[in-house]
Write an enzyme that holds these catalytic residues in place. Structure first.
Site, short mmCIF file in Angstrom:
data_model
loop_
_atom_site.label_atom_id
_atom_site.label_comp_id
_atom_site.label_asym_id
_atom_site.label_seq_id
_atom_site.Cartn_x
_atom_site.Cartn_y
_atom_site.Cartn_z
N HIS A 194 -10.95 -16.64 24.05
CA HIS A 194 -10.49 -16.25 25.33
C HIS A 194 -11.22 -17.39 25.88
O HIS A 194 -10.46 -18.48 26.45
CB HIS A 194 -12.52 -16.41 25.69
CG HIS A 194 -13.04 -14.89 26.73
ND1 HIS A 194 -13.25 -15.43 28.16
CD2 HIS A 194 -12.87 -13.92 27.01
CE1 HIS A 194 -12.85 -14.38 29.05
NE2 HIS A 194 -12.83 -13.14 28.24
N GLU A 232 -13.31 -7.99 22.33
CA GLU A 232 -12.70 -6.64 21.04
C GLU A 232 -12.98 -6.78 19.99
O GLU A 232 -12.49 -5.56 19.60
CB GLU A 232 -11.22 -6.91 22.09
CG GLU A 232 -10.49 -7.24 23.40
CD GLU A 232 -11.12 -6.32 24.31
OE1 GLU A 232 -11.91 -5.26 24.12
OE2 GLU A 232 -10.28 -5.86 24.88
N1 ACO Z 1 -5.61 -16.45 17.73
C1 ACO Z 1 -4.76 -17.35 17.73
N2 ACO Z 1 -4.67 -18.64 18.48
C2 ACO Z 1 -5.22 -18.60 19.52
C3 ACO Z 1 -6.08 -17.54 19.97
C4 ACO Z 1 -6.26 -16.67 18.76
N3 ACO Z 1 -6.64 -15.04 19.24
N4 ACO Z 1 -7.13 -17.64 20.93
C5 ACO Z 1 -5.83 -18.31 21.81
N5 ACO Z 1 -4.89 -19.09 21.00
C6 ACO Z 1 -4.40 -20.69 20.79
C7 ACO Z 1 -3.32 -20.33 21.65
O1 ACO Z 1 -1.77 -20.19 20.46
C8 ACO Z 1 -3.46 -22.03 22.01
O2 ACO Z 1 -2.76 -22.85 20.71
P1 ACO Z 1 -1.69 -23.36 21.06
O3 ACO Z 1 -1.94 -25.04 22.45
O4 ACO Z 1 -1.08 -24.36 19.65
O5 ACO Z 1 -0.32 -23.69 21.76
C9 ACO Z 1 -5.00 -22.39 22.38
O6 ACO Z 1 -5.44 -21.63 21.29
C10 ACO Z 1 -4.94 -21.75 23.44
O7 ACO Z 1 -4.28 -20.59 24.10
P2 ACO Z 1 -4.32 -20.53 25.27
O8 ACO Z 1 -2.97 -19.06 26.00
O9 ACO Z 1 -3.97 -21.04 26.61
O10 ACO Z 1 -5.61 -20.05 25.93
P3 ACO Z 1 -5.81 -18.28 26.73
O11 ACO Z 1 -6.89 -18.65 27.76
O12 ACO Z 1 -4.20 -18.02 27.87
O13 ACO Z 1 -5.78 -17.47 26.18
C11 ACO Z 1 -6.76 -15.20 25.53
C12 ACO Z 1 -7.11 -15.94 26.25
C13 ACO Z 1 -5.44 -14.66 25.93
C14 ACO Z 1 -7.63 -14.24 25.14
C15 ACO Z 1 -6.51 -15.30 23.92
O14 ACO Z 1 -7.26 -15.98 23.28
C16 ACO Z 1 -5.53 -14.33 23.05
O15 ACO Z 1 -4.35 -13.95 23.30
N6 ACO Z 1 -6.58 -13.57 22.07
C17 ACO Z 1 -6.10 -12.65 21.35
C18 ACO Z 1 -6.03 -11.18 22.12
C19 ACO Z 1 -7.11 -10.77 21.99
O16 ACO Z 1 -8.73 -10.87 21.64
N7 ACO Z 1 -7.68 -10.56 23.83
C20 ACO Z 1 -8.84 -10.09 24.47
C21 ACO Z 1 -9.63 -10.44 25.06
S1 ACO Z 1 -11.15 -10.47 25.62
C22 ACO Z 1 -10.88 -9.04 27.42
O17 ACO Z 1 -9.71 -9.69 28.15
C23 ACO Z 1 -11.56 -8.17 27.56
#
Ligand code: ACO
Length: 362
Positions: free
Chosen positions: A246, A305
């Site tokens: 998140h 989610e």
């Molecule tokens: N699985 C694996 N790695 C992840 C995940 C995940 N679910 N989420 C973040 N990371 C990693 C990224 O790859 C990144 O790693 P890196 O620095 O080595 O490249 C690091 O964690 C930071 O990620 P960001 O993209 O900066 O995190 P951001 O805040 O932009 O993303 C998000 C948040 C989009 C929710 C992300 O965690 C994700 O894609 N999760 C999966 C999709 C999901 O569950 N979405 C629902 C969110 S809740 C809602 O919106 C209602």
């Protein structure tokens, strides 16, 4: 500039506060824990909209008006042609909502609160080859949604579980879809336009499009023993684990636990596939362990989610409709933010830094 506007403050709001370090959500002064154990859809909607429209009302009045509006809105279901029914449910729903008149008054807000609740069950029934079920104005919104979906009165546990879901996801700070709603509201385009923009932002897999893929993940993993290996291979391919991570929360998303709790009465009443619940617990444990190993510098925990997928599946919603159900619940938050922005904010117009080529001097 802050990529993804991370940590940028773009609005002042009285609606909700997300504390990502403490894992706490407050909606208009009430903690999520308290709200989810006491509120219904109607009461959280009355709470969120209080003072933001020209009418004053409580949950009971809102419930009556919503019931009547669901009945009126049902006439639009006749516009569902086969080309629209070929679309994913949330897209078909967006088309029907786009037909509603724009406006900034209470009537426009009420139409938009009723519309997704009526349209989504009708779309799902027609896509499954069944006739739509007309709304019952005398029912609360959660019970009527389930009745319009299945054609049967829901059990008390099912109605309570959907209410808990709708309350839990009603508002959540300045997430992507809510920000989209406020941007549109700042131009004074109207609430229908705000809600359409918000739905369009919500449907992406990084926002509200994640719970369907969570169920796909459970299906592919199949049995608990496979979880760790499957999740490790997904991360090796550079994939993200749906239902984890998140932007704001650095700890467990409190909404995940609210939904886990809401699921329990359905489990006790034997209204959920127990094997699915056991598998999900194994997947959650394995995912948290694998993410800790692979991303030691980024605290990644379960988000809303993950349990949304289990809960909505247990209530009989097909996985391709989960984003649409999210929209049914979040519309009240989008409307409240849009009204707050229109009443108190200015036109939202940030700037960008130009990094492209410049004309050569002659
Ligand atoms: N699985 C694996 N790695 C992840 C995940 C995940 N679910 N989420 C973040 N990371 C990693 C990224 O790859 C990144 O790693 P890196 O620095 O080595 O490249 C690091 O964690 C930071 O990620 P960001 O993209 O900066 O995190 P951001 O805040 O932009 O993303 C998000 C948040 C989009 C929710 C992300 O965690 C994700 O894609 N999760 C999966 C999709 C999901 O569950 N979405 C629902 C969110 S809740 C809602 O919106 C209602």
């Amino acid at each position: 500039m802050k990529n993804g506007l991370e940590d940028v403050i773009a609005a002042e709001t009285r609606l909700s506060d997300v504390d990502g370090e403490a894992g706490r959500l407050i909606i208009r002064g009430v903690s999520l824990d308290h709200l989810v154990s006491t509120a219904t859809y109607e009461s959280v909607a009355a709470l969120l909209l209080d003072g933001l429209t020209e009418r004053h009302f409580g949950p009971a009045e809102l419930g009556d008006w919503l019931g009547e509006m669901r009945v009126r809105i049902f006439a639009h279901v006749a516009a569902l042609q086969s080309d629209l029914l070929a679309l994913p449910p949330v897209d078909a729903m967006r088309v029907l909502i786009a037909r509603l008149p724009d406006g900034e008054d209470f009537e426009a807000a009420l139409r938009l609160l009723a519309a997704p609740a009526v349209f989504l069950p009708a779309i799902l029934r027609l896509q499954a080859g069944n006739e739509p079920v007309a709304p019952d104005a005398s029912l609360p919104q959660a019970a009527d949604i389930l009745r319009m979906l299945t054609g049967r009165m829901p059990s008390a546990e099912q109605k309570a579980a959907l209410d808990a879901y709708l309350v839990t996801i009603s508002d959540h700070g300045l997430n992507a879809s809510t920000f989209a709603s406020r941007v549109i509201a700042s131009t004074r385009a109207g609430l229908t336009s705000s809600v359409l923009a918000a739905i369009s932002a919500l449907k992406g897999p990084l926002h509200g499009g994640a719970p369907g893929p969570v169920l796909d993940m459970f299906d592919e993993i199949g049995v608990s023993e496979n979880a760790r290996g499957w999740l490790g291979r997904a991360l090796d391919r550079g994939e993200r684990l749906m239902g984890f991570g998140h932007r704001i929360y650095r700890v467990r998303d409190p909404r995940a636990d609210a939904l886990k709790k809401a699921l329990r009465p359905l489990v006790l009443a034997g209204q959920v596939d127990r094997q699915r619940v056991e598998l999900s617990e194994a997947v959650e444990r394995a995912a948290l362990a694998v993410l800790r190993e692979r991303k030691p510098d980024r605290p990644l925990d379960v988000n809303v989610e993950f349990y949304t997928a289990l809960l909505l599946d247990a209530l009989g919603f097909p996985r391709e409709s989960f984003t649409g159900v999210f929209a049914i619940g979040r519309t009240v938050g989008w409307i409240a933010h849009a009204r707050e922005q229109a009443l108190e904010g200015r036109l939202i117009r940030p700037r960008s830094i130009y990094v492209g080529p410049v004309p050569q001097a002659a």
